[in-house]
Structures are given as structure tokens and as C-alpha cells.
Design a protein around this motif. Structure first.
Motif, PDB file in Angstrom:
ATOM      1  N   CYS A   1      -4.367   4.044  -2.734  1.00  0.00           N
ATOM      2  CA  CYS A   1      -4.841   3.103  -1.711  1.00  0.00           C
ATOM      3  C   CYS A   1      -5.702   3.819  -0.672  1.00  0.00           C
ATOM      4  O   CYS A   1      -6.741   3.305  -0.258  1.00  0.00           O
ATOM      5  CB  CYS A   1      -3.659   2.420  -1.024  1.00  0.00           C
ATOM      6  SG  CYS A   1      -2.800   1.211  -2.048  1.00  0.00           S
TER       7      CYS A   1
ATOM      8  N   PRO B   1      -6.257   1.454   4.640  1.00  0.00           N
ATOM      9  CA  PRO B   1      -5.567   0.873   3.482  1.00  0.00           C
ATOM     10  C   PRO B   1      -4.572  -0.221   3.871  1.00  0.00           C
ATOM     11  O   PRO B   1      -4.405  -1.195   3.129  1.00  0.00           O
ATOM     12  CB  PRO B   1      -4.856   2.079   2.848  1.00  0.00           C
ATOM     13  CG  PRO B   1      -4.808   3.118   3.913  1.00  0.00           C
ATOM     14  CD  PRO B   1      -6.015   2.906   4.758  1.00  0.00           C
TER      15      PRO B   1
ATOM     16  N   PHE C   1      -7.033  -3.745  -4.501  1.00  0.00           N
ATOM     17  CA  PHE C   1      -5.969  -4.139  -3.577  1.00  0.00           C
ATOM     18  C   PHE C   1      -5.290  -5.441  -4.001  1.00  0.00           C
ATOM     19  O   PHE C   1      -4.100  -5.627  -3.714  1.00  0.00           O
ATOM     20  CB  PHE C   1      -6.510  -4.225  -2.157  1.00  0.00           C
ATOM     21  CG  PHE C   1      -6.616  -2.883  -1.492  1.00  0.00           C
ATOM     22  CD1 PHE C   1      -5.491  -2.254  -0.966  1.00  0.00           C
ATOM     23  CD2 PHE C   1      -7.830  -2.220  -1.409  1.00  0.00           C
ATOM     24  CE1 PHE C   1      -5.568  -1.000  -0.375  1.00  0.00           C
ATOM     25  CE2 PHE C   1      -7.927  -0.965  -0.819  1.00  0.00           C
ATOM     26  CZ  PHE C   1      -6.791  -0.348  -0.303  1.00  0.00           C
TER      27      PHE C   1
ATOM     28  N   ALA D   1      -4.892  -3.955   2.349  1.00  0.00           N
ATOM     29  CA  ALA D   1      -3.747  -4.530   1.651  1.00  0.00           C
ATOM     30  C   ALA D   1      -3.305  -5.847   2.294  1.00  0.00           C
ATOM     31  O   ALA D   1      -2.901  -6.788   1.601  1.00  0.00           O
ATOM     32  CB  ALA D   1      -2.587  -3.535   1.634  1.00  0.00           C
TER      33      ALA D   1
ATOM     34  N   ASN E   1      -2.985  -4.277  -6.672  1.00  0.00           N
ATOM     35  CA  ASN E   1      -1.952  -3.412  -6.107  1.00  0.00           C
ATOM     36  C   ASN E   1      -0.755  -4.200  -5.566  1.00  0.00           C
ATOM     37  O   ASN E   1       0.314  -3.642  -5.367  1.00  0.00           O
ATOM     38  CB  ASN E   1      -2.548  -2.556  -4.989  1.00  0.00           C
ATOM     39  CG  ASN E   1      -1.614  -1.451  -4.547  1.00  0.00           C
ATOM     40  OD1 ASN E   1      -1.301  -0.552  -5.315  1.00  0.00           O
ATOM     41  ND2 ASN E   1      -1.162  -1.524  -3.299  1.00  0.00           N
TER      42      ASN E   1
ATOM     43  N   PHE F   1       0.816  -1.213   0.000  1.00  0.00           N
ATOM     44  CA  PHE F   1       0.000   0.000   0.000  1.00  0.00           C
ATOM     45  C   PHE F   1       0.852   1.265   0.000  1.00  0.00           C
ATOM     46  O   PHE F   1       0.459   2.297  -0.561  1.00  0.00           O
ATOM     47  CB  PHE F   1      -1.021  -0.040   1.150  1.00  0.00           C
ATOM     48  CG  PHE F   1      -0.763   0.846   2.331  1.00  0.00           C
ATOM     49  CD1 PHE F   1      -1.007   2.204   2.261  1.00  0.00           C
ATOM     50  CD2 PHE F   1      -0.304   0.321   3.540  1.00  0.00           C
ATOM     51  CE1 PHE F   1      -0.799   3.034   3.363  1.00  0.00           C
ATOM     52  CE2 PHE F   1      -0.099   1.129   4.636  1.00  0.00           C
ATOM     53  CZ  PHE F   1      -0.338   2.491   4.546  1.00  0.00           C
TER      54      PHE F   1
END
Length: 237
Positions: free
Chosen positions: A23, A213, A98, A217, A101, A16
Motif C-alpha cells: 500500500c 495509503p 486499493f 484506502a 486490497n 491498508f
């Protein structure tokens, strides 16, 4: 093959921070949607103080009561509709963000991917059933409700990557992914309590800019682990 809380949280924190502001923005949107259901609790709080506006006769009180009740019902139905037809897709889109990510740098717009997937009805129905079953189990027996929450935990992640998947299959895969992991995942959740308290003390500021976040994550890392394990065991391909 197993995971540890420290490894998931470390990887989540790294993931993150490399795409920090996106995020934070996605977690804020997800938090707003999650908080919609809490709005109903405060709707009736000011009703008693309003009665004087309608006079002191019985009809005045009856009219006031009916008006307040109807308003509360309408507001509740609107919020419920938003949760079902908008919130569930934003949740799935947020999970997708996420998950991506972890290895990419997705944009905030990824949170709307579920709307663009072409499988709107399937995602809405699967998420509705997930939330309905969890709520019913919680109403009947609190502990089984908590168990079901963790049993169904992977469903939005599965739908995020496979929005057209049959809902029964999504439920089965989530159940298998979480088999033997529910208690450890519960403890993983508990490990964020200190951060949540700090967020409360700072009026949510720490939550917005770090905790939310970070937690999203971390749970995306859990899904990534479970997906790799599922491929290894051969029950998804």
C-alpha cells in the motif's frame, strides 16, 4: 443506507495495514504522478539570475529569454504528455489496487493493470476529459469546479474495474453515485487535514508511510459502498 466517516476511515485503516508495504509503495507512485503538475511552477524561478551569462546587450537578453521560454514550453509539454498518457493509467491502476486490497492482498504490480487491460485509449480519453472538465469549471468558477471534482470522483474507480466502459456511461454512473454525497465527501477530505499538516511538519515522512495509503484506502471504501448501493438500486449490474 448511508456511510459514516468513522466507518470508512476505520475500514480503510484496517485494509491498508494488512498489506502495509504494498500500500505504501503504490501510494508513493500515485503521489509522484499527482505531483507532476506541480513541477512546472518552479521552472521559471531561476531565469533572471541567468541573464548575465548572455551579456548585457539587447540581443543577449532576447536570446536568453527565447531559450528559457522554449525550454519551459518543452518541459511543460513533456510533463503534460506524461500526465495524460502515463499518469492517468497509473492513477486508475492505483485505484484498482486499493479496491482489490479491501478483500485481497494485491501486489504492487497491480498499479500497471490499466496498461494491460487492452483498453488503453479508452482509459486515457476518459481520464483526460475528467481532468479537462474539472479544470475548465475551476477556471470559470471555483465552487462549481470543486463540485465537479466530487461529481467525477468515482470515474477512475469505475474504469479500474471496467476499463472498456463507454466514457459517457462512466461519467453518468459517477454522477449518480455521488448524488447527495458531495458535501459529506468534501468533509471526509477535510478530516485528513490534521494528518496532512503532520506530514508537512515531518517533511512528508508521515504522509509516505501512513497518511497517503490511509487516505487512498479510505476512499476505496467509499467506492465499495457506492458500488454496493448502485447494485442495490439497479443502475449497474
Amino acid at each position: 443506507m448511508s456511510w459514516t466517516r468513522d466507518r470508512l476511515k476505520t475500514n480503510g485503516r484496517i485494509a491498508f495495514k494488512k498489506n502495509y508495504w504494498s500500500c505504501v509503495a503504490v501510494a508513493v507512485i500515485m503521489g509522484i504522478i499527482t505531483g507532476l503538475s506541480g513541477v512546472n511552477g518552479g521552472r521559471a524561478g531561476g531565469s533572471a539570475s541567468q541573464n548575465s551569462l548572455y551579456g548585457t546587450d539587447g540581443f543577449g537578453y532576447l536570446f536568453a529569454g527565447l531559450a528559457i521560454t522554449m525550454t519551459a514550453i518543452i518541459v511543460t509539454l513533456i510533463i503534460l504528455a506524461l500526465e495524460i498518457f502515463v499518469g492517468s493509467l497509473l492513477e486508475v491502476g492505483g485505484k484498482r489496487f486499493f479496491v482489490l486490497n479491501k478483500t485481497e492482498n494485491p501486489t504492487v504490480g497491480t498499479i500497471f493493470d490499466a496498461f494491460r487491460s487492452g483498453h488503453y485509449v479508452n482509459v486515457v480519453l476518459a481520464m483526460f476529459l475528467k481532468n479537462l472538465f474539472t479544470s475548465l469549471w475551476t477556471l470559470l468558477f471555483v465552487i462549481p469546479g470543486i463540485v465537479k471534482h466530487y461529481e467525477y470522483l468515482m470515474i477512475p474507480y469505475i474504469l479500474a474495474e471496467n476499463p472498456g466502459m463507454d466514457r459517457k456511461e462512466a461519467f453518468q454512473i459517477s454522477k449518480r453515485m455521488m448524488d447527495g454525497q458531495k458535501m459529506e465527501t468534501f468533509i471526509l477530505d477535510l478530516s485528513f487535514i490534521g494528518w496532512i499538516l503532520l506530514s508537512a511538519i515531518t517533511c512528508g515522512i508521515v504522509g509516505i508511510f501512513y497518511v497517503n495509503p490511509y487516505r487512498e484506502a479510505t476512499f476505496a471504501e467509499l467506492y465499495a459502498f457506492n458500488k454496493a448501493k448502485a447494485y442495490e438500486e439497479g443502475y449497474i449490474r
